[in-house]
Scaffold this active site. Structure first.
Site, PDB file in Angstrom:
ATOM      1  N   TYR A 160      42.438  29.955  36.345  1.00 13.52           N
ATOM      2  CA  TYR A 160      42.872  31.351  36.259  1.00 13.52           C
ATOM      3  C   TYR A 160      43.116  31.890  37.664  1.00 13.52           C
ATOM      4  O   TYR A 160      44.147  32.511  37.942  1.00 13.52           O
ATOM      5  CB  TYR A 160      41.794  32.158  35.540  1.00 13.52           C
ATOM      6  CG  TYR A 160      41.986  33.653  35.528  1.00 13.52           C
ATOM      7  CD1 TYR A 160      42.891  34.251  34.663  1.00 13.52           C
ATOM      8  CD2 TYR A 160      41.227  34.470  36.368  1.00 13.52           C
ATOM      9  CE1 TYR A 160      43.054  35.637  34.639  1.00 13.52           C
ATOM     10  CE2 TYR A 160      41.379  35.847  36.353  1.00 13.52           C
ATOM     11  CZ  TYR A 160      42.288  36.430  35.492  1.00 13.52           C
ATOM     12  OH  TYR A 160      42.442  37.792  35.466  1.00 13.52           O
ATOM     13  N   GLY A 191      39.106  44.771  38.969  1.00 11.95           N
ATOM     14  CA  GLY A 191      37.743  44.311  38.762  1.00 11.95           C
ATOM     15  C   GLY A 191      37.440  44.236  37.275  1.00 11.95           C
ATOM     16  O   GLY A 191      38.345  44.141  36.446  1.00 11.95           O
TER      17      GLY A 191
END
Length: 252
Positions: A160, A191
């Site tokens: 990822y 985040g």
């Protein structure tokens, strides 16, 4: 200020969570939003919610890793709207086949899903919309990325991160290439977001919150507002940048 009236925006992976928030805010600012999702039913639900607010959107179900599908659906949407895509927010990022394992435990066939979606998905969508932006002298491209792209983590997300990192590098070079045409390219590195609450037990969420100075998870509408600014006329002087949007978490 920050009006997107008369603009057409394509938001990928917009059938839920952060993508839905981005699509909702861009529509509120006046853009007509092409809501993409791999699952057309999810896209249509977001379109319906946008319509209930009196704003404009249409659903487009396609896989961003398939260049032919991207081209066909984007051209169909542009024809229906009578206008090219002005704004691209590439938000699609979690592959259905994504496997969270440490690199040593992954087989080579498990490398590609996350890289294909986060890098080639960005390349495909950008390739299809870029000429229209450059030819018109105005465009905005936003890659929704992650702090994982620049911070090593022992949580099994190396592939990822590799896809996100590749996308960030591409965006910086793209910004240098197309700035002369009035097209900007920026990165919004997120985040932890609210959708974690659907995936993790409360005790794990509590541990994550201890690392976030604002003491809460990210909100999709706030992410949408940041994308709204980056998509506006007023953001024309901002390009090639990575903006950490993470509640103050340390990403380096």
């Amino acid at each position: 200020m920050f009006s997107l009236e008369a603009r057409v925006a394509l938001v990928t992976g917009a059938g839920q969570s952060v993508g839905a928030g981005i699509a909702t805010v861009l529509a509120r600012q006046g853009a007509t939003v092409i809501v993409n999702d791999l699952t057309i039913d999810r896209a249509e639900k977001v379109v319906a919610a946008i319509a209930e607010e009196g704003n404009h959107a249409l659903a487009a179900g396609f896989d961003v890793t398939d260049l032919d599908a991207v081209s066909a659906h984007v051209r169909e949407s542009e024809a229906a709207l009578g206008h090219h895509v002005d704004i691209l927010v590439h938000n699609a990022g979690v592959a259905l086949e994504r496997t969270n394992k440490r690199f040593r435990e992954l087989t080579p066939d498990q490398w590609s899903p996350s890289i294909d979606l986060n890098l080639y998905g960005l390349l495909n969508t950008t390739r299809v919309v870029l000429d229209g932006m450059c030819d018109s002298g105005w465009g905005r491209i936003v890659q929704v990325s992650s702090g994982s792209a620049r911070t090593g983590q022992n949580i099994g997300v190396s592939m990822y991160a590799a896809g996100k990192s590749g996308g960030e590098g591409f965006m910086r070079h793209l910004a240098a290439e197309v700035g002369q045409f009035g097209v900007t390219a920026n990165i919004l590195a997120l985040g932890h977001q609210k959708n974690l609450e659907e995936k993790m037990p409360p005790e794990m969420i509590d541990r994550i919150l201890e690392t976030i100075p604002i003491g809460r998870l990210g909100d999709p509408i706030e992410v949408g507002a940041a994308c709204g600014y980056l998509s506006s006329n007023e953001a024309g002087g901002l390009t090639g940048q990575t903006i950490d949007f993470n509640g103050g978490s340390q990403t380096r």
